[in-house]
Design an enzyme around this catalytic site. Structure first.
Site, mmCIF file in Angstrom:
data_model
loop_
_atom_site.group_PDB
_atom_site.id
_atom_site.type_symbol
_atom_site.label_atom_id
_atom_site.label_comp_id
_atom_site.label_asym_id
_atom_site.label_seq_id
_atom_site.Cartn_x
_atom_site.Cartn_y
_atom_site.Cartn_z
ATOM 1 N N LYS A 91 -5.596 -10.264 13.099
ATOM 2 C CA LYS A 91 -4.978 -8.981 13.125
ATOM 3 C C LYS A 91 -3.953 -8.998 11.984
ATOM 4 O O LYS A 91 -3.114 -9.910 11.828
ATOM 5 C CB LYS A 91 -4.530 -8.536 14.270
ATOM 6 C CG LYS A 91 -3.542 -6.959 14.468
ATOM 7 C CD LYS A 91 -2.999 -6.770 15.802
ATOM 8 C CE LYS A 91 -2.507 -5.339 15.752
ATOM 9 N NZ LYS A 91 -2.069 -4.917 17.202
ATOM 10 N N SER A 168 -3.827 -0.729 19.225
ATOM 11 C CA SER A 168 -3.813 -0.690 17.798
ATOM 12 C C SER A 168 -4.600 -2.091 17.161
ATOM 13 O O SER A 168 -4.802 -2.014 15.957
ATOM 14 C CB SER A 168 -2.251 -1.212 17.268
ATOM 15 O OG SER A 168 -1.701 -2.317 17.799
ATOM 16 N N SER A 192 -2.270 -2.685 23.460
ATOM 17 C CA SER A 192 -3.081 -2.805 22.047
ATOM 18 C C SER A 192 -3.835 -4.122 22.089
ATOM 19 O O SER A 192 -4.594 -4.116 20.993
ATOM 20 C CB SER A 192 -2.039 -2.844 21.004
ATOM 21 O OG SER A 192 -1.407 -1.589 20.644
#
Length: 518
Positions: A91, A168, A192
């Site tokens: 990420k 997210s 997330s």
């Protein structure tokens, strides 16, 4: 490539077995996934790929495999970690030396970090031996539930490209679901990891707060942020979490608590093979399900009209078949988690993001007249609308005259929510419920209603406020889109969660489903 090894359907153990037995080299394996990432740019899952750096890491992994020999020829193979040579995506909230780190924000566009985050370091060549494929898209500074807040465009859900992947960590979830990466890292501040995993039909676990180092993870809300793994299965997540966990003196919030071998935990032979979850008490929080819904499901079998609850209830019934006992529990103040979270998290974001001012690094406005206007213009240009909204909210609740009424009160509520979880976990081993109230919605459907977006986190926020570990496992579909079952345990009980999910996945195949075309 030899043998019947298929990189797109193999689990992480099979990946490494193929590497050790020379069915495929680490370079060849990395190129398979690099090619897939480049062939599916429409998903917008990747933000940065550095093929030369990836191939260099893969070559180094191959060199070590050749030096030590394959598992079939040399006992020395034990020196290599169980994930050696296996590709992974990170990420874009974890800083990396050889890949640009943006946190999904124009503020950090083209930022090159001089060091790797601890998570990246632990998973990398010097330790676990994994090969980095690239950086994955995310909501700006991890603020969002849809991955539409990225300054570099929304990510598409591979199950339906007109829908969001969740956020997210949406880029990570979409990449794993589409087979662009075998596994990925993500972060969870209010859901997330769990929510995008549920919406993309993969598995993810948010560890206990402090279990995974936050050093080099760009901060959103420091008392909530936690990194974790995303993969197809609980078994794969156990392998990844083994490598990610551990005390880090560079992180003041890192827990000095030894972690168990999660892979050993899920491989323990149950006393009753037909009832591997015998003795497990699964708590059913009435606030997650609704008392009337629970009663209807219990009396009428499978009569729920809500497809998400129906899929989750089917999963709970499967846990019963595996030997678990259901226990009704209550989380009376869980409804307060949304307002409490959206006071605490923005307050911490307001403080953390004050460093992005155009003075030291990151974006700087071209037009300004003095220092104050430079900082103001830089932040107005560099931050997106949602980040600005949360900074302003956080600044407001921290102001003199409002601190006691909002921030301090929210912290008191946080403590009450944590106490409710502890009370519930006294009578059960894990809690079970949905991850999100809906499946993935259409891109743009909720952009004009921030509160509606915030309410999508109703089932995940309380867990984060309490600092508990929680896992999302695929458990079915509603209207053609994946649904995730959330399992929650007490602090440092990640092994229990992974074992429950593994036993469930041994008996079902939801985690093996693939979106059409991928």
């Amino acid at each position: 490539m030899a043998g019947n090894f298929d990189p797109l359907t193999a689990d992480l153990t099979q990946h490494q077995t193929a590497l050790m037995t020379k069915q495929i080299s680490a370079v060849e394996l990395a190129k398979v996934f690099l090619h897939r990432a480049q062939a599916h740019t429409e998903l917008n899952a990747f933000l940065h790929i550095n093929e030369a750096a990836t191939v260099a890491q893969a070559s180094a992994a191959d060199a070590l495999i050749s030096t030590l020999g394959s598992a079939s020829r040399s006992p020395e193979i034990g020196h290599l970690q169980p994930l050696h040579g296996v590709p992974i995506g990170h990420k874009d909230i974890f800083v990396t030396r050889d890949w640009i780190t943006t946190a999904g924000s124009k503020m950090l566009q083209n930022y090159a970090s001089p060091f790797d985050a601890t998570v990246v370091e632990k998973l990398g060549l010097g330790q676990a031996g994994m090969v980095t494929l690239g950086k994955l898209n995310c909501d700006e500074f991890a603020m969002g539930s849809s991955n539409e807040n990225s300054a570099f465009g929304a990510v598409q859900n591979p199950w339906d490209k007109t829908r969001i992947p969740g956020g997210s960590s949406g880029g990570s979830a979409a990449a794993v679901a589409a087979g662009l990466v075998p596994c990925a890292t993500g972060t969870d501040t209010g859901g997330s990891l769990r929510q995008p995993a549920a919406m993309c039909g993969i598995t993810a676990i948010k560890p206990t707060y402090g279990r995974v180092s936050r050093y080099g993870m760009i901060a959103f809300a420091s008392s909530l942020d936690q990194g974790g793994p995303m993969a197809r299965s609980a078994k794969d997540c156990a392998l990844l979490l083994n490598a990610m966990c551990g005390y880090d003196e560079k992180d003041s919030t890192s827990a000095q608590v030894a972690h168990e071998d999660y892979t050993a935990k899920i491989c323990e032979v149950p006393a009753d093979a037909k009832k591997p979850l015998a003795g497990l008490r699964v708590g059913i929080p009435l606030q997650f399900w609704g008392e009337k819904t629970v009663a209807a499901l219990g009396e009428n079998g499978l009569q729920a009209t809500n497809g998400v609850l129906l899929a989750c209830w089917n999963a709970v019934q499967q846990l019963q078949k595996l030997g678990a006992t259901l226990v009704d529990v209550s989380l009376p103040r869980i409804g307060l988690s949304v307002p409490a979270y959206y006071v605490i998290a923005p307050a911490e974001a307001s403080s953390n993001l004050s460093r992005f001012d155009g003075v030291r690094y990151g974006h700087r406005a071209k037009n300004y007249t003095d220092l104050a206007s430079m900082i103001s213009n830089t932040r107005a240009e560099g931050f997106g609308a949602e980040v600005q909204r949360r900074i302003l909210t956080g600044t407001y609740v921290l102001c003199h005259g409002y601190y006691d009424a909002y921030y301090l009160q929210a912290q008191r509520v946080r403590r009450l929510i944590a106490q409710d979880f502890q009370a519930a976990l006294q009578s059960c081993d894990v809690l079970a419920g949905p991850v999100a109230p809906t499946t993935a919605w259409k891109i743009g459907a909720k952009n004009n209603d921030p509160v509606a977006m915030y309410l999508e986190d109703i089932y995940t926020l309380g867990v984060s406020l309490a600092g508990l570990p929680a896992l999302s496992a695929p458990c079915g579909f509603s209207d053609g889109m994946p649904v995730g079952l959330q399992l929650i345990a007490n602090h440092y009980k990640e092994g229990n969660l992974l074992n429950v999910a593994h036993q469930y996945q041994t008996a079902t195949d939801w985690h093996l489903r693939r979106p059409e075309g991928f």
